[in-house]
Design a protein around this motif. Structure first.
Motif, PDB file in Angstrom:
ATOM      1  N   GLU A 128       0.845  -1.183   0.000  1.00  0.00           N
ATOM      2  CA  GLU A 128       0.000   0.000   0.000  1.00  0.00           C
ATOM      3  C   GLU A 128       0.886   1.240   0.000  1.00  0.00           C
ATOM      4  N   LYS A 129       0.399   2.287  -0.643  1.00  0.00           N
ATOM      5  CA  LYS A 129       1.184   3.493  -0.854  1.00  0.00           C
ATOM      6  C   LYS A 129       0.379   4.712  -0.390  1.00  0.00           C
ATOM      7  N   PRO A 130       0.807   5.364   0.706  1.00  0.00           N
ATOM      8  CA  PRO A 130       0.146   6.619   1.095  1.00  0.00           C
ATOM      9  C   PRO A 130       0.526   7.745   0.139  1.00  0.00           C
ATOM     10  N   LEU A 131      -0.447   8.568  -0.212  1.00  0.00           N
ATOM     11  CA  LEU A 131      -0.226   9.771  -1.009  1.00  0.00           C
ATOM     12  C   LEU A 131      -0.492  10.955  -0.087  1.00  0.00           C
ATOM     13  N   PHE A 132       0.567  11.446   0.545  1.00  0.00           N
ATOM     14  CA  PHE A 132       0.429  12.489   1.561  1.00  0.00           C
ATOM     15  C   PHE A 132       0.288  13.862   0.914  1.00  0.00           C
ATOM     16  N   SER A 133      -0.569  14.685   1.499  1.00  0.00           N
ATOM     17  CA  SER A 133      -0.730  16.049   1.018  1.00  0.00           C
ATOM     18  C   SER A 133      -1.099  16.950   2.186  1.00  0.00           C
ATOM     19  N   ASN A 134      -0.793  18.252   2.060  1.00  0.00           N
ATOM     20  CA  ASN A 134      -1.236  19.199   3.073  1.00  0.00           C
ATOM     21  C   ASN A 134      -2.639  19.719   2.764  1.00  0.00           C
ATOM     22  N   PHE A 135      -3.306  19.057   1.814  1.00  0.00           N
ATOM     23  CA  PHE A 135      -4.667  19.378   1.422  1.00  0.00           C
ATOM     24  C   PHE A 135      -5.458  18.078   1.416  1.00  0.00           C
ATOM     25  N   ASN A 136      -6.666  18.072   1.970  1.00  0.00           N
ATOM     26  CA  ASN A 136      -7.470  16.854   1.964  1.00  0.00           C
ATOM     27  C   ASN A 136      -7.716  16.386   0.526  1.00  0.00           C
ATOM     28  N   VAL A 137      -7.340  15.147   0.224  1.00  0.00           N
ATOM     29  CA  VAL A 137      -7.411  14.661  -1.152  1.00  0.00           C
ATOM     30  C   VAL A 137      -8.582  13.714  -1.376  1.00  0.00           C
ATOM     31  N   ASP A 138      -9.552  13.686  -0.474  1.00  0.00           N
ATOM     32  CA  ASP A 138     -10.644  12.723  -0.604  1.00  0.00           C
ATOM     33  C   ASP A 138     -11.443  12.914  -1.885  1.00  0.00           C
ATOM     34  N   THR A 139     -11.764  14.161  -2.258  1.00  0.00           N
ATOM     35  CA  THR A 139     -12.519  14.370  -3.491  1.00  0.00           C
ATOM     36  C   THR A 139     -11.700  13.982  -4.717  1.00  0.00           C
ATOM     37  N   GLY A 140     -10.383  14.119  -4.631  1.00  0.00           N
ATOM     38  CA  GLY A 140      -9.535  13.844  -5.782  1.00  0.00           C
ATOM     39  C   GLY A 140      -9.466  12.388  -6.178  1.00  0.00           C
ATOM     40  N   VAL A 141      -9.806  11.490  -5.268  1.00  0.00           N
ATOM     41  CA  VAL A 141      -9.699  10.066  -5.588  1.00  0.00           C
ATOM     42  C   VAL A 141     -11.040   9.464  -5.984  1.00  0.00           C
ATOM     43  N   TYR A 142     -12.039  10.307  -6.237  1.00  0.00           N
ATOM     44  CA  TYR A 142     -13.263   9.811  -6.868  1.00  0.00           C
ATOM     45  C   TYR A 142     -13.048   9.827  -8.371  1.00  0.00           C
ATOM     46  N   THR A 143     -12.217   8.914  -8.818  1.00  0.00           N
ATOM     47  CA  THR A 143     -11.828   8.811 -10.209  1.00  0.00           C
ATOM     48  C   THR A 143     -11.628   7.333 -10.497  1.00  0.00           C
ATOM     49  N   ASN A 144     -11.124   7.006 -11.654  1.00  0.00           N
ATOM     50  CA  ASN A 144     -10.966   5.595 -11.989  1.00  0.00           C
ATOM     51  C   ASN A 144      -9.499   5.198 -12.023  1.00  0.00           C
ATOM     52  N   LEU A 145      -9.259   3.904 -12.041  1.00  0.00           N
ATOM     53  CA  LEU A 145      -7.939   3.319 -12.265  1.00  0.00           C
ATOM     54  C   LEU A 145      -7.919   2.678 -13.641  1.00  0.00           C
ATOM     55  N   ASN A 146      -6.739   2.633 -14.247  1.00  0.00           N
ATOM     56  CA  ASN A 146      -6.584   1.918 -15.508  1.00  0.00           C
ATOM     57  C   ASN A 146      -5.164   1.388 -15.570  1.00  0.00           C
ATOM     58  N   ILE A 147      -4.926   0.394 -16.398  1.00  0.00           N
ATOM     59  CA  ILE A 147      -3.595  -0.199 -16.536  1.00  0.00           C
ATOM     60  C   ILE A 147      -3.256  -0.374 -18.009  1.00  0.00           C
ATOM     61  N   ASP A 148      -1.958  -0.479 -18.291  1.00  0.00           N
ATOM     62  CA  ASP A 148      -1.529  -0.803 -19.648  1.00  0.00           C
ATOM     63  C   ASP A 148      -1.111  -2.265 -19.715  1.00  0.00           C
ATOM     64  N   SER A 149      -0.534  -2.681 -20.830  1.00  0.00           N
ATOM     65  CA  SER A 149      -0.193  -4.092 -21.038  1.00  0.00           C
ATOM     66  C   SER A 149       0.916  -4.577 -20.120  1.00  0.00           C
ATOM     67  N   ASP A 150       1.680  -3.647 -19.543  1.00  0.00           N
ATOM     68  CA  ASP A 150       2.731  -4.009 -18.586  1.00  0.00           C
ATOM     69  C   ASP A 150       2.256  -3.905 -17.141  1.00  0.00           C
ATOM     70  N   LYS A 151       0.955  -3.678 -16.950  1.00  0.00           N
ATOM     71  CA  LYS A 151       0.322  -3.569 -15.629  1.00  0.00           C
ATOM     72  C   LYS A 151       0.760  -2.327 -14.865  1.00  0.00           C
ATOM     73  N   ASN A 152       1.285  -1.327 -15.596  1.00  0.00           N
ATOM     74  CA  ASN A 152       1.482  -0.029 -14.969  1.00  0.00           C
ATOM     75  C   ASN A 152       0.123   0.556 -14.625  1.00  0.00           C
ATOM     76  N   ILE A 153       0.058   1.320 -13.552  1.00  0.00           N
ATOM     77  CA  ILE A 153      -1.205   1.787 -12.995  1.00  0.00           C
ATOM     78  C   ILE A 153      -1.348   3.292 -13.238  1.00  0.00           C
ATOM     79  N   TYR A 154      -2.477   3.694 -13.813  1.00  0.00           N
ATOM     80  CA  TYR A 154      -2.734   5.100 -14.110  1.00  0.00           C
ATOM     81  C   TYR A 154      -3.996   5.572 -13.390  1.00  0.00           C
ATOM     82  N   SER A 155      -3.997   6.848 -13.032  1.00  0.00           N
ATOM     83  CA  SER A 155      -5.214   7.486 -12.567  1.00  0.00           C
ATOM     84  C   SER A 155      -5.095   8.983 -12.826  1.00  0.00           C
TER      85      SER A 155
END
Length: 233
Positions: A128-155
């Motif tokens: 698991e990877k925390p994404l720390f910010s000095n701003f609440n990021v809860d609204t920012g993660v209402y998005t999707n995840l996607n991957i490429d053929s090498d299983k790299n992770i995008y958002s």
């Protein structure tokens, strides 16, 4: 809450609750609720029979209000990638990971910090990877995840002002914030953060679909209006 399907047509449902009043029981699969909050995965086989249930905070008794909210997930062919955010009971207390380990906060005065994680199909945490910010990021993660053929992770996440990943700090617009293409490899290592533009309405908008991403191939993707983007790494 959301759901996903794996290669064997097993069906997964992810739920969360901040109540400590009710335990969870579904067709004989029981999960105890906790004082801190709950993040629950239910797994069903292709015929709809439940085969697994897990509360990721089953042993959370000391961090009241500390848990995680998961906003999206995908099956990458072997494991499950999860996106969401940690929440804490106060602006000074630490966060609690999906494996119930304490995650020491980096910035004061925020309640919510971003979360990227990988679990296996039995709900065991791989990383698991925390994404720390000095701003609440809860609204920012209402998005999707996607991957490429090498299983790299995008958002496509909304960040504002400071962001820290693996003890490296990044700076974004401190007034409106930025929409940011994020890329991590399959082990959770950051590859790049690519600001697309500012997005001053993200933190107040209910139209979270405007922050979706569609990966076409490695480092080539569509933005929310369908325009092809080639990553400037």
């Amino acid at each position: 809450s959301f759901s996903l399907v794996d290669a064997q047509n097993n069906f997964y449902v992810f739920l969360d609750s901040y109540s400590d009043k009710n335990n969870y029981s579904f067709d004989g699969v029981n999960n105890n609720s906790t004082p801190g909050g709950d993040t629950v995965m239910l797994k069903f086989d292709s015929s709809g029979k439940i085969i697994l249930g897990k509360n990721f905070y089953a042993n959370n008794s000391s961090y009241f209000g500390a848990s995680a909210k998961l906003t999206d997930g995908l099956f990458d062919g072997n494991n499950i990638i999860l996106l969401g955010y940690f929440t804490s009971g106060s602006r000074t207390s630490n966060f609690l990971g999906l494996n119930n380990t304490v995650i020491t906060r980096k910035y004061p005065t925020v309640y919510n910090q971003g979360l990227l994680a990988k679990i296996d199909v039995l709900a065991n945490l791989i990383w698991e990877k925390p994404l720390f910010s000095n701003f609440n990021v809860d609204t920012g993660v209402y998005t999707n995840l996607n991957i490429d053929s090498d299983k790299n992770i995008y958002s496509y996440i909304y960040f504002k002002d400071k962001l820290a990943i693996d003890n490296i700090e990044y700076q974004f617009d401190n007034s409106n914030g930025n929409k940011v293409i994020t890329k991590f490899d399959t082990e959770g290592n950051l590859q790049y953060l690519n600001p697309v533009d500012d997005f001053k309405n993200t933190s107040n908008s209910s139209d979270y679909s405007s922050t979706m991403i569609d990966v076409l191939s490695n480092d080539v993707f569509n933005d929310f209006i369908g325009a092809e983007i080639i990553a400037d790494q």
